[in-house]
Design a protein around this motif. Structure first.
Motif, PDB file in Angstrom:
ATOM      1  N   LYS A  29     -71.687   6.608 -66.060  1.00  0.00           N
ATOM      2  CA  LYS A  29     -72.392   6.968 -64.830  1.00  0.00           C
ATOM      3  C   LYS A  29     -72.527   8.482 -64.630  1.00  0.00           C
ATOM      4  O   LYS A  29     -73.269   8.938 -63.776  1.00  0.00           O
ATOM      5  N   ASN A  30     -71.837   9.277 -65.432  1.00  0.00           N
ATOM      6  CA  ASN A  30     -71.902  10.736 -65.313  1.00  0.00           C
ATOM      7  C   ASN A  30     -72.935  11.368 -66.243  1.00  0.00           C
ATOM      8  O   ASN A  30     -73.019  12.586 -66.323  1.00  0.00           O
ATOM      9  N   VAL A  31     -73.686  10.562 -66.960  1.00  0.00           N
ATOM     10  CA  VAL A  31     -74.643  11.074 -67.939  1.00  0.00           C
ATOM     11  C   VAL A  31     -76.034  11.149 -67.333  1.00  0.00           C
ATOM     12  O   VAL A  31     -76.471  10.239 -66.625  1.00  0.00           O
ATOM     13  N   ASP A  32     -76.740  12.245 -67.637  1.00  0.00           N
ATOM     14  CA  ASP A  32     -78.141  12.408 -67.246  1.00  0.00           C
ATOM     15  C   ASP A  32     -78.998  11.885 -68.393  1.00  0.00           C
ATOM     16  O   ASP A  32     -79.222  12.577 -69.385  1.00  0.00           O
ATOM     17  N   PHE A  33     -79.483  10.657 -68.274  1.00  0.00           N
ATOM     18  CA  PHE A  33     -80.231  10.011 -69.358  1.00  0.00           C
ATOM     19  C   PHE A  33     -81.617  10.615 -69.570  1.00  0.00           C
ATOM     20  O   PHE A  33     -82.213  10.424 -70.623  1.00  0.00           O
ATOM     21  N   SER A  34     -82.111  11.359 -68.607  1.00  0.00           N
ATOM     22  CA  SER A  34     -83.447  11.948 -68.752  1.00  0.00           C
ATOM     23  C   SER A  34     -83.466  13.081 -69.779  1.00  0.00           C
ATOM     24  O   SER A  34     -84.536  13.487 -70.223  1.00  0.00           O
ATOM     25  N   SER A  35     -82.297  13.587 -70.169  1.00  0.00           N
ATOM     26  CA  SER A  35     -82.252  14.697 -71.138  1.00  0.00           C
ATOM     27  C   SER A  35     -82.408  14.224 -72.585  1.00  0.00           C
ATOM     28  O   SER A  35     -82.585  15.043 -73.484  1.00  0.00           O
ATOM     29  N   ASP A 135     -74.178   9.871 -77.728  1.00  0.00           N
ATOM     30  CA  ASP A 135     -74.623  11.262 -77.588  1.00  0.00           C
ATOM     31  C   ASP A 135     -74.328  11.955 -78.913  1.00  0.00           C
ATOM     32  O   ASP A 135     -73.178  12.018 -79.354  1.00  0.00           O
ATOM     33  N   LYS A 177     -79.731   4.114 -61.826  1.00  0.00           N
ATOM     34  CA  LYS A 177     -78.535   4.414 -61.018  1.00  0.00           C
ATOM     35  C   LYS A 177     -78.782   4.007 -59.578  1.00  0.00           C
ATOM     36  O   LYS A 177     -79.828   4.289 -59.018  1.00  0.00           O
TER      37      LYS A 177
END
Length: 178
Positions: A29-35, A135, A177
């Motif tokens: 839940k702490n990951v920015d998937f848009s990157s 990642d 999210k």
């Protein structure tokens, strides 16, 4: 009479429900998937998967198609590494159908049981496909999708079935999210 008319409908419902794929996913839940924009397959992990090379290629092709549809690009220097893992088990199904009328479950001879009973035994293979997104820089798994369903040995339908598995799993990526 109504039972006879409903039986084909019930069998169709059972067959249709057996062909579906159930999916789940979990993610950090702490990951920015848009990157994440690029991917590659994690060869060391995929080489360890104990399925035929033909099925591996089917799965990887289906993943390529889904990732391209989502706007991802395959790369030598990826943001994401994709790994797969599979499990399977034999399922034995026993169905008993009592025809006619009478008392009880129809064990033995029953003068009130006019139609008799029929038992059908069938086997099927239930499979699970896991798709892991790692990642590439941190070497940490950030997302995992899982699909469960009945597998087919019919080679003409394998492509369809694998595409269905992969499509339903990757429909959950990127996670929404809440």
């Amino acid at each position: 009479m109504k039972t006879t008319k409903l039986l084909p409908l019930l069998l169709l419902f059972i067959v249709a429900s057996c062909s579906s794929v159930s999916v789940n996913s979990d993610y950090d839940k702490n990951v920015d998937f848009s990157s994440y924009k690029t991917y590659a397959f994690f060869k060391a992990g995929i080489d360890k998967v104990e399925i035929s090379d033909l099925d591996k290629r089917r799965i990887l092709r289906a993943i390529d198609e889904q990732m391209a549809a989502k706007g991802f690009t395959k790369s030598e220097n990826p943001d994401l590494l994709i790994n797969i893992f599979t499990k399977s088990r034999e399922q034995v199904n026993v169905n008993q159908f009592n025809a006619g009328w009478g008392y009880g479950w129809g064990f033995g001879w029953n003068p009130y049981m006019m139609g008799g009973s029929q038992t059908n035994v069938s086997t099927s293979t239930e499979g699970t496909l896991y798709i892991d997104f790692i990642d590439a820089k941190k070497k940490e798994m950030i997302w995992q999708g899982e699909g469960n369903g009945t597998l087919t040995k019919n080679t003409t339908k394998k492509d369809e079935r694998i595409t269905e598995f992969v499509g339903k799993i990757l429909a959950q990526y990127p996670p929404v999210k809440k």
